[in-house]
Scaffold this motif. Structure first.
Motif, PDB file in Angstrom:
ATOM      1  N   PRO A   1       0.864  -1.407   0.082  1.00 35.79           N
ATOM      2  CA  PRO A   1       0.015   0.016   0.078  1.00 35.79           C
ATOM      3  C   PRO A   1       0.769   1.340   0.073  1.00 35.79           C
ATOM      4  O   PRO A   1       1.778   1.342   0.909  1.00 35.79           O
ATOM      5  N   ASN A   2       0.645   2.184  -0.874  1.00 32.76           N
ATOM      6  CA  ASN A   2       1.010   3.616  -0.844  1.00 32.76           C
ATOM      7  C   ASN A   2       2.381   3.630  -1.189  1.00 32.76           C
ATOM      8  O   ASN A   2       3.040   4.491  -0.195  1.00 32.76           O
ATOM      9  N   THR A   3       3.165   2.881  -1.884  1.00 34.94           N
ATOM     10  CA  THR A   3       4.536   3.018  -2.055  1.00 34.94           C
ATOM     11  C   THR A   3       5.314   3.612  -3.110  1.00 34.94           C
ATOM     12  O   THR A   3       6.373   3.596  -3.362  1.00 34.94           O
ATOM     13  N   GLY A   4       4.211   4.611  -3.835  1.00 32.28           N
ATOM     14  CA  GLY A   4       4.645   5.428  -4.845  1.00 32.28           C
ATOM     15  C   GLY A   4       5.123   6.793  -4.490  1.00 32.28           C
ATOM     16  O   GLY A   4       4.810   7.866  -5.005  1.00 32.28           O
ATOM     17  N   LYS A   5       6.109   6.982  -3.362  1.00 29.24           N
ATOM     18  CA  LYS A   5       6.521   8.035  -2.976  1.00 29.24           C
ATOM     19  C   LYS A   5       8.122   7.968  -2.896  1.00 29.24           C
ATOM     20  O   LYS A   5       8.712   7.263  -2.631  1.00 29.24           O
ATOM     21  N   ALA A   6       8.713   9.451  -3.328  1.00 31.09           N
ATOM     22  CA  ALA A   6      10.137   9.536  -3.074  1.00 31.09           C
ATOM     23  C   ALA A   6      10.416  10.766  -2.236  1.00 31.09           C
ATOM     24  O   ALA A   6       9.795  11.749  -1.946  1.00 31.09           O
TER      25      ALA A   6
ATOM     26  N   GLY B   1       1.927  12.894  -8.527  1.00 29.78           N
ATOM     27  CA  GLY B   1       1.636  13.197  -7.330  1.00 29.78           C
ATOM     28  C   GLY B   1       1.399  14.514  -7.051  1.00 29.78           C
ATOM     29  O   GLY B   1       0.403  15.178  -7.459  1.00 29.78           O
ATOM     30  N   ARG B   2       2.247  15.169  -6.101  1.00 30.83           N
ATOM     31  CA  ARG B   2       1.864  16.726  -5.709  1.00 30.83           C
ATOM     32  C   ARG B   2       3.050  17.491  -5.894  1.00 30.83           C
ATOM     33  O   ARG B   2       3.576  17.876  -6.825  1.00 30.83           O
ATOM     34  N   ALA B   3       3.635  17.791  -4.680  1.00 31.93           N
ATOM     35  CA  ALA B   3       4.784  18.727  -4.668  1.00 31.93           C
ATOM     36  C   ALA B   3       5.583  18.475  -3.219  1.00 31.93           C
ATOM     37  O   ALA B   3       5.004  18.044  -2.304  1.00 31.93           O
TER      38      ALA B   3
ATOM     39  N   THR C   1     -10.468  13.166  -8.859  1.00 30.57           N
ATOM     40  CA  THR C   1      -9.900  12.986  -7.782  1.00 30.57           C
ATOM     41  C   THR C   1      -8.416  12.433  -8.094  1.00 30.57           C
ATOM     42  O   THR C   1      -8.506  11.489  -9.173  1.00 30.57           O
ATOM     43  N   TYR C   2      -7.328  12.691  -7.533  1.00 28.57           N
ATOM     44  CA  TYR C   2      -5.934  12.258  -8.006  1.00 28.57           C
ATOM     45  C   TYR C   2      -5.516  11.253  -6.876  1.00 28.57           C
ATOM     46  O   TYR C   2      -5.728  11.507  -5.740  1.00 28.57           O
ATOM     47  N   GLY C   3      -4.573  10.583  -7.256  1.00 26.29           N
ATOM     48  CA  GLY C   3      -3.687   9.677  -6.229  1.00 26.29           C
ATOM     49  C   GLY C   3      -2.313   9.381  -6.861  1.00 26.29           C
ATOM     50  O   GLY C   3      -2.098   9.526  -7.862  1.00 26.29           O
ATOM     51  N   CYS C   4      -1.645   9.157  -5.859  1.00 22.09           N
ATOM     52  CA  CYS C   4      -0.291   8.720  -6.211  1.00 22.09           C
ATOM     53  C   CYS C   4       0.018   7.428  -6.821  1.00 22.09           C
ATOM     54  O   CYS C   4      -1.155   6.492  -6.599  1.00 22.09           O
ATOM     55  N   PRO C   5       0.893   7.072  -7.452  1.00 19.99           N
ATOM     56  CA  PRO C   5       1.035   5.617  -7.707  1.00 19.99           C
ATOM     57  C   PRO C   5       1.125   4.451  -6.696  1.00 19.99           C
ATOM     58  O   PRO C   5       1.455   4.924  -5.744  1.00 19.99           O
ATOM     59  N   ASN C   6       0.548   3.290  -7.103  1.00 16.91           N
ATOM     60  CA  ASN C   6       0.633   2.267  -5.830  1.00 16.91           C
ATOM     61  C   ASN C   6      -0.351   2.690  -4.757  1.00 16.91           C
ATOM     62  O   ASN C   6      -0.123   2.252  -3.375  1.00 16.91           O
ATOM     63  N   CYS C   7      -1.331   3.354  -5.058  1.00 17.13           N
ATOM     64  CA  CYS C   7      -2.206   4.045  -3.737  1.00 17.13           C
ATOM     65  C   CYS C   7      -3.611   3.574  -4.157  1.00 17.13           C
ATOM     66  O   CYS C   7      -4.151   3.802  -5.258  1.00 17.13           O
ATOM     67  N   THR C   8      -4.440   3.149  -3.088  1.00 19.62           N
ATOM     68  CA  THR C   8      -5.835   2.816  -3.257  1.00 19.62           C
ATOM     69  C   THR C   8      -6.824   3.873  -2.616  1.00 19.62           C
ATOM     70  O   THR C   8      -7.896   3.504  -2.244  1.00 19.62           O
ATOM     71  N   MET C   9      -6.078   4.856  -1.982  1.00 19.16           N
ATOM     72  CA  MET C   9      -6.875   5.842  -1.319  1.00 19.16           C
ATOM     73  C   MET C   9      -7.262   7.049  -1.761  1.00 19.16           C
ATOM     74  O   MET C   9      -8.182   7.704  -1.683  1.00 19.16           O
ATOM     75  N   HIS C  10      -6.534   7.460  -2.985  1.00 22.02           N
ATOM     76  CA  HIS C  10      -6.736   8.449  -3.548  1.00 22.02           C
ATOM     77  C   HIS C  10      -7.305   9.678  -3.035  1.00 22.02           C
ATOM     78  O   HIS C  10      -8.424  10.071  -2.944  1.00 22.02           O
ATOM     79  N   CYS C  11      -6.321  10.422  -2.357  1.00 25.98           N
ATOM     80  CA  CYS C  11      -6.912  11.572  -1.462  1.00 25.98           C
ATOM     81  C   CYS C  11      -6.845  12.923  -2.146  1.00 25.98           C
ATOM     82  O   CYS C  11      -7.179  13.852  -1.420  1.00 25.98           O
ATOM     83  N   GLY C  12      -6.288  13.101  -3.349  1.00 28.65           N
ATOM     84  CA  GLY C  12      -6.250  14.350  -3.937  1.00 28.65           C
ATOM     85  C   GLY C  12      -7.519  14.816  -4.458  1.00 28.65           C
ATOM     86  O   GLY C  12      -8.062  14.528  -5.431  1.00 28.65           O
TER      87      GLY C  12
ATOM     88  N   SER D   1       7.368   5.604   2.271  1.00 33.37           N
ATOM     89  CA  SER D   1       5.887   5.000   1.901  1.00 33.37           C
ATOM     90  C   SER D   1       4.960   6.002   2.480  1.00 33.37           C
ATOM     91  O   SER D   1       5.339   6.764   3.404  1.00 33.37           O
ATOM     92  N   CYS D   2       3.926   6.179   2.023  1.00 30.66           N
ATOM     93  CA  CYS D   2       2.863   7.393   2.459  1.00 30.66           C
ATOM     94  C   CYS D   2       2.501   6.770   3.865  1.00 30.66           C
ATOM     95  O   CYS D   2       1.948   5.721   4.154  1.00 30.66           O
ATOM     96  N   ARG D   3       2.406   7.745   4.615  1.00 30.09           N
ATOM     97  CA  ARG D   3       1.804   7.588   6.198  1.00 30.09           C
ATOM     98  C   ARG D   3       0.332   7.450   6.112  1.00 30.09           C
ATOM     99  O   ARG D   3      -0.265   7.223   7.384  1.00 30.09           O
ATOM    100  N   PHE D   4      -0.195   8.022   5.140  1.00 28.96           N
ATOM    101  CA  PHE D   4      -1.573   8.085   5.440  1.00 28.96           C
ATOM    102  C   PHE D   4      -2.544   6.923   5.735  1.00 28.96           C
ATOM    103  O   PHE D   4      -3.692   7.186   6.563  1.00 28.96           O
ATOM    104  N   PRO D   5      -2.198   5.688   5.101  1.00 23.21           N
ATOM    105  CA  PRO D   5      -3.242   4.438   5.583  1.00 23.21           C
ATOM    106  C   PRO D   5      -3.181   4.436   7.180  1.00 23.21           C
ATOM    107  O   PRO D   5      -4.155   3.945   7.953  1.00 23.21           O
TER     108      PRO D   5
HETATM  109 FE1  SF4 Z   1      -0.713   9.967  -2.364  1.00 23.60          FE
HETATM  110 FE2  SF4 Z   1      -2.835  10.693  -0.811  1.00 23.60          FE
HETATM  111 FE3  SF4 Z   1      -2.387   8.082  -1.607  1.00 23.60          FE
HETATM  112 FE4  SF4 Z   1      -0.862   9.059   0.283  1.00 23.60          FE
HETATM  113  S1  SF4 Z   1      -2.873   8.501   0.428  1.00 23.60           S
HETATM  114  S2  SF4 Z   1      -0.330   7.675  -1.442  1.00 23.60           S
HETATM  115  S3  SF4 Z   1      -0.701  11.240  -0.546  1.00 23.60           S
HETATM  116  S4  SF4 Z   1      -2.969   9.593  -2.868  1.00 23.60           S
END
Ligand code: SF4
Ligand code: PTT
Length: 611
Positions: free
Chosen positions: A72-77, A180-182, A282-293, A481-485
């Motif tokens: 989950p949510n490993t598309g972060k750098a 992703g974002r910024a 709605t936007y989401g980073c790669p490898n994410c199933t929460m799409h919070c954008g 990894s994204c901390r949001f989950p």
């Molecule tokens: Fe990106 Fe939001 Fe998914 Fe985290 S929860 S990986 S910030 S879309």
């Protein structure tokens, strides 16, 4: 080595050369990845006192053993360098396909050194690196740049790029990724710009080595579905991060009018409900199933993606309560590549300074049109924009007349969107953040207001900050990894050592991660001290205005209250004691040895930093 590829790509823009370097298993196990790798490399390789905007600084993209794997949510750098806004270590974490593509190209990290003599774009395709002219997009915003790159290289590539703010070395310019974002609100976009590096494009085709690829796939895909199910059930992504705005308004924690006020009757106009109602994408980073954008049309019909921090600091903090206008300010920040948070704080400081007669100018709270013009001037460094491009602290030092007291920043980095006038624990969390006033390290505010007392300066708050730093600034920034989950949907922290084991084969406990985290935090302190040898504990203090009785709310839940200087100092001491730091906030020799930083302790001794 499994989990890590074991290679770092080093690129020299001055000589237009590159080489792949191997790292040892010991390095991987000591620093894990992401922030750990970046901190160690920058500490070892940067000479003290270098100009963060000079060719000697190094721009790093660092990934971790979870980057790009099907979890989950490993598309972060993580992007890192010596920060032009604080002069210390700086980093940011952004969603981007680069996280996957760089690992597939065969690298765990990228170090960019030197400076190109003309605008340049790096194109990394597996073992090849191209140094291509970026004239076609130099001077353009991040949207046009990204479109041009996608049209040229295809939509599947990973892209990091900067806008005009990065090119002109605005000290709070971000790195953008449209996937992703910024990231890098500590000025990482300015570091790219100082190297005349407009963009990095990455495409890889190799498999990422994992200890148990089949197990990882099975567990990862199951958990991606599970995280999605939990998110739908909790409904968190309906308002995403902006859900917190109405709560902050209610509990008197919202930044309003350069943090002078803590709530506003019109705040509902820009809250999560209104944002969700305006949603067009709605936007989401790669490898994410929460799409919070959550994206909406701004007042000029452009699509703009908004989070709580962006809304609070470009909206209520500037006394702008028209969501379309806030979206427009946010769009401009994204296009110029300005950090929304610092930009909001710099503009609110400027309006406040004019209001107080500490400078003169043609800008006032509530004036969205003038704010848009100023943003362009900052991005191009025109007129007053040239000074404002250096940040709120630099502007305050120029204006003088005591204005530094209400420049909302810590260590030179502008404030995150929590008004801690009377929230001592969250104030401390921002105060001791190693990169400046960013909430990413420890977000203690809900614990503080819901589970303890706002009045307390007790050690339990210092301990909670350390617990959160270990998870947020340590674990998530090192495995990358994204901390949001975890934070938003309660996805158990114990999943992460499990993913780590499937990736690396190592059977680590959470305590093992806390040791790495403590090691990284101690090293960041040494980095800070080396760059600021005269530092003392006041660098961990928030702005003076939060301690000022004259600035206390006149009505509402915290009327007449403000932070107490001596009690804050006591809370800070609890934090230092628990961490094993001295009275200046520097790790003691014993702490450094305990954390395996004996070599770093020796170099700190050589610089005369330890007492
Ligand atoms: Fe990106 Fe939001 Fe998914 Fe985290 S929860 S990986 S910030 S879309
Ligand atoms: C982050 C900071 C944040 S934190 C926000 S909103 W947030 C702002 N977003 C900006 C933006 O957008 N455009 C722009 N021009 N400037 C912006 N500046 C601000 O940058 C972000 C999400 C969010 S949304 C958060 S909290 C979490 N952050 C994470 C983190 O730091 N680490 C981690 N392992 N996981 C995280 N998950 C969440 O990711 P910086 P992102 Mg950014 C349009 O990096 O420098 O830390 O600044 O990362 O991809 O944008 O995702 O309410």
């Amino acid at each position: 080595m499994k989990g890590w590829i074991g290679r770092i790509l080093r690129i020299d823009l001055t000589s237009k050369t590159f080489k792949a370097e191997s790292f040892s298993e010991e390095f991987a196990h000591t620093w894990v990845g992401g922030r750990g790798f970046a901190a160690k490399i920058l500490y070892d390789e940067l000479a003290p006192g270098i100009d963060p905007l000079g060719p000697s600084n190094k721009f790093i993209v660092a990934l971790g053993p979870l980057s790009g794997i099907p979890a989950p949510n490993t598309g972060k750098a993580l992007v890192a360098a010596k920060s032009p806004s604080t002069g210390g270590y700086g980093d940011g974490n952004l969603g981007t396909r680069v996280a996957l593509q760089l690992r597939k190209a065969g690298y765990d990290a990228l170090i960019v050194e030197g400076k190109a003599d003309t605008p340049t774009m790096l194109v990394i395709e597996d073992d090849q690196v191209g140094f291509l002219p970026a004239d076609a997009v130099w001077g353009k915003g991040t949207y046009d740049t990204n479109d041009w790159i996608y049209a040229t290289y295809g939509e599947g590539v990973g892209v990091l790029n900067i806008g005009q703010a990065g090119e002109n070395m605005v000290r709070y310019a971000v790195v953008r990724s449209l996937e992703g974002r910024a990231g890098g609100r500590t000025g990482m976009g300015a570091v790219m710009g100082s190297k005349m590096l407009k963009a990095i494009v990455v495409k890889g085709t190799k498999p990422i080595p994992q200890a148990d690829p089949e197990g990882m796939k099975a567990v990862g895909l199951r958990d991606l579905r599970e995280v999605h199910r939990i998110d739908k059930e909790s409904g968190w992504s309906i308002q995403s991060t902006n859900a917190v705005l109405s709560w902050c308004n209610e509990v008197a924690a919202l930044p309003v009018r350069n943090f002078r006020k803590t709530s506003h009757p019109d705040a509902w106009k820009v809250d999560g409900e209104r944002l969700n109602a305006a949603r067009v994408a709605t936007y989401g980073c790669p490898n994410c199933t929460m799409h919070c954008g959550i994206a909406m049309h701004d007042d000029e019909g452009r699509v703009s993606e908004l989070d709580y921090e962006n809304v609070a600091l470009l909206g209520p903090n500037l006394e702008i309560f028209d969501l379309g206008q806030v979206a427009s300010l946010n769009y401009l920040c994204d296009d110029y590549g300005l950090d929304t948070m610092s930009t909001g704080c710099v503009l609110s400081f400027y309006a406040d300074a004019i209001d107080h007669g500490d400078t003169s100018g043609d800008f006032a709270f509530g004036d969205a049109s003038a704010a848009k013009v100023l943003m362009g001037m900052i991005a191009r460094r025109e007129g007053i924009g040239d000074l404002l491009a250096n940040g709120a602290l630099a502007a305050a030092r120029t204006f003088g007349r005591g204005s530094e007291a209400y420049a909302m920043q810590i260590k030179g980095l502008e404030m995150a969107a929590y008004n801690c006038k009377y929230i001592p624990g969250q104030a401390l969390a921002l105060g001791v953040s190693p990169i400046g006033a960013h909430h990413k390290e420890a977000w203690i505010i809900t614990f503080e207001l819901k589970e303890t007392s706002r009045d307390s300066y007790g050690p339990e708050k210092a301990q909670k900050i350390i617990d959160l730093q270990r998870i947020r600034g340590g674990l998530f920034e090192c495995v990358v990894s994204c901390r949001f989950p975890w934070i938003e949907n309660g996805w158990g922290i114990e999943h992460y050592p499990h993913y780590f084991k499937l990736s690396t084969g190592l059977d680590w406990t959470l305590d093992d991660f806390w040791t790495v985290s403590d090691r990284v935090y101690a090293l960041l302190k040494l980095f800070w001290l080396r760059e600021h040898p005269q530092t003392d504990r006041t660098s961990d203090f928030p702005p003076a205005v939060w301690f000022d009785p004259a600035n206390a709310d006149t009505e509402g839940p915290i009327a007449g209250r403000h932070l107490d200087y001596d009690k804050y100092d006591g809370l800070l001491q609890h934090y230092y004691d628990l961490r094993g730091y001295d009275r200046r906030g520097i790790p003691t020799r014993d702490t450094l040895h305990r954390l395996g930083l004996s070599a770093e302790a020796v170099s700190a001794e050589e610089f005369g930093l330890l007492r």
